[in-house]
Design a protein around this motif. Sequence first.
Motif, short mmCIF file in Angstrom:
data_model
loop_
_atom_site.label_atom_id
_atom_site.label_comp_id
_atom_site.label_asym_id
_atom_site.label_seq_id
_atom_site.Cartn_x
_atom_site.Cartn_y
_atom_site.Cartn_z
N GLU A 21 0.80 -1.22 0.00
CA GLU A 21 0.00 0.00 0.00
C GLU A 21 0.84 1.28 0.00
O GLU A 21 0.58 2.17 -0.80
CB GLU A 21 -1.01 -0.01 1.14
CG GLU A 21 -2.20 -0.89 0.83
CD GLU A 21 -3.28 -0.88 1.90
OE1 GLU A 21 -2.98 -0.56 3.07
OE2 GLU A 21 -4.42 -1.21 1.55
N PRO A 22 1.87 1.40 0.85
CA PRO A 22 2.68 2.63 0.79
C PRO A 22 3.44 2.79 -0.53
O PRO A 22 3.60 3.90 -1.03
CB PRO A 22 3.66 2.48 1.96
CG PRO A 22 3.14 1.38 2.81
CD PRO A 22 2.25 0.55 1.96
N ILE A 23 3.88 1.68 -1.09
CA ILE A 23 4.59 1.73 -2.38
C ILE A 23 3.64 2.20 -3.46
O ILE A 23 3.98 3.08 -4.26
CB ILE A 23 5.19 0.34 -2.72
CG1 ILE A 23 6.31 0.00 -1.74
CG2 ILE A 23 5.69 0.31 -4.16
CD1 ILE A 23 6.81 -1.42 -1.83
N ILE A 47 -1.03 -8.82 -7.31
CA ILE A 47 -1.40 -7.52 -6.76
C ILE A 47 -2.09 -6.76 -7.89
O ILE A 47 -1.47 -6.51 -8.93
CB ILE A 47 -0.17 -6.74 -6.26
CG1 ILE A 47 0.56 -7.55 -5.19
CG2 ILE A 47 -0.58 -5.36 -5.75
CD1 ILE A 47 1.89 -6.95 -4.75
N PHE A 48 -3.35 -6.43 -7.69
CA PHE A 48 -4.13 -5.71 -8.69
C PHE A 48 -4.08 -4.23 -8.34
O PHE A 48 -4.40 -3.84 -7.22
CB PHE A 48 -5.58 -6.21 -8.70
CG PHE A 48 -5.71 -7.66 -9.09
CD1 PHE A 48 -5.98 -8.01 -10.40
CD2 PHE A 48 -5.57 -8.66 -8.15
CE1 PHE A 48 -6.11 -9.34 -10.77
CE2 PHE A 48 -5.69 -10.00 -8.50
CZ PHE A 48 -5.97 -10.33 -9.81
N ILE A 49 -3.69 -3.41 -9.32
CA ILE A 49 -3.56 -1.97 -9.10
C ILE A 49 -4.51 -1.22 -10.02
O ILE A 49 -4.96 -1.73 -11.04
CB ILE A 49 -2.11 -1.49 -9.33
CG1 ILE A 49 -1.61 -1.88 -10.73
CG2 ILE A 49 -1.20 -2.02 -8.24
CD1 ILE A 49 -0.24 -1.32 -11.08
N ASP A 50 -4.79 0.03 -9.63
CA ASP A 50 -5.65 0.89 -10.43
C ASP A 50 -5.23 2.33 -10.18
O ASP A 50 -4.51 2.62 -9.23
CB ASP A 50 -7.12 0.68 -10.01
CG ASP A 50 -8.09 1.22 -11.05
OD1 ASP A 50 -7.67 1.58 -12.17
OD2 ASP A 50 -9.30 1.29 -10.74
N CYS A 60 2.56 -0.98 -14.20
CA CYS A 60 2.75 -2.36 -13.74
C CYS A 60 4.23 -2.67 -13.52
O CYS A 60 4.60 -3.28 -12.51
CB CYS A 60 2.15 -3.36 -14.74
SG CYS A 60 0.36 -3.21 -14.92
N VAL A 61 5.06 -2.22 -14.45
CA VAL A 61 6.50 -2.45 -14.34
C VAL A 61 7.06 -1.73 -13.11
O VAL A 61 7.82 -2.31 -12.33
CB VAL A 61 7.23 -2.00 -15.64
CG1 VAL A 61 8.74 -1.98 -15.44
CG2 VAL A 61 6.84 -2.90 -16.80
N GLU A 62 6.68 -0.47 -12.91
CA GLU A 62 7.16 0.30 -11.77
C GLU A 62 6.76 -0.35 -10.46
O GLU A 62 7.58 -0.46 -9.54
CB GLU A 62 6.63 1.74 -11.82
CG GLU A 62 7.31 2.60 -12.83
CD GLU A 62 6.81 4.04 -12.76
OE1 GLU A 62 6.73 4.59 -11.64
OE2 GLU A 62 6.50 4.60 -13.82
N MET A 63 5.50 -0.79 -10.38
CA MET A 63 5.04 -1.44 -9.14
C MET A 63 5.79 -2.73 -8.91
O MET A 63 6.23 -3.02 -7.80
CB MET A 63 3.52 -1.68 -9.22
CG MET A 63 2.94 -2.27 -7.96
SD MET A 63 2.96 -1.10 -6.60
CE MET A 63 2.25 -2.09 -5.31
N SER A 64 5.94 -3.51 -9.95
CA SER A 64 6.65 -4.80 -9.83
C SER A 64 8.08 -4.59 -9.38
O SER A 64 8.55 -5.28 -8.47
CB SER A 64 6.61 -5.53 -11.18
OG SER A 64 7.29 -6.76 -11.09
N HIS A 65 8.78 -3.63 -9.98
CA HIS A 65 10.17 -3.37 -9.60
C HIS A 65 10.25 -2.87 -8.16
O HIS A 65 11.16 -3.27 -7.41
CB HIS A 65 10.81 -2.38 -10.55
CG HIS A 65 11.13 -2.96 -11.89
ND1 HIS A 65 11.55 -2.19 -12.95
CD2 HIS A 65 11.05 -4.22 -12.36
CE1 HIS A 65 11.74 -2.96 -14.01
NE2 HIS A 65 11.44 -4.21 -13.66
#
Length: 70
Positions: A21-23, A47-50, A60-65
């Motif tokens: 969540e903080p990320i 992890i599903f993001i919006d 998606c790439v930024e969150m994954s990294h």
Amino acid sequence: MASKGKGKGGNTVAAVTAIAEPIAEQLGLNIWDIRFVKEGASWILRIFIDKEGGVSIDDCVEMSHAINKP
């Protein structure tokens, strides 16, 4: 809104939620759902993001990294 099942999955989802969540917030994203499910012999974490305006592959790439940083 995270899927909080019983057993290993629920504990893992709670731990991942606290980390993710903080990320996501720093990246301007919202956590839509987190699932830790057994598929065949493997456990899969999703992890599903919006975000407003929609999510791009770059998001998606930024969150994954960010999640995978040591």
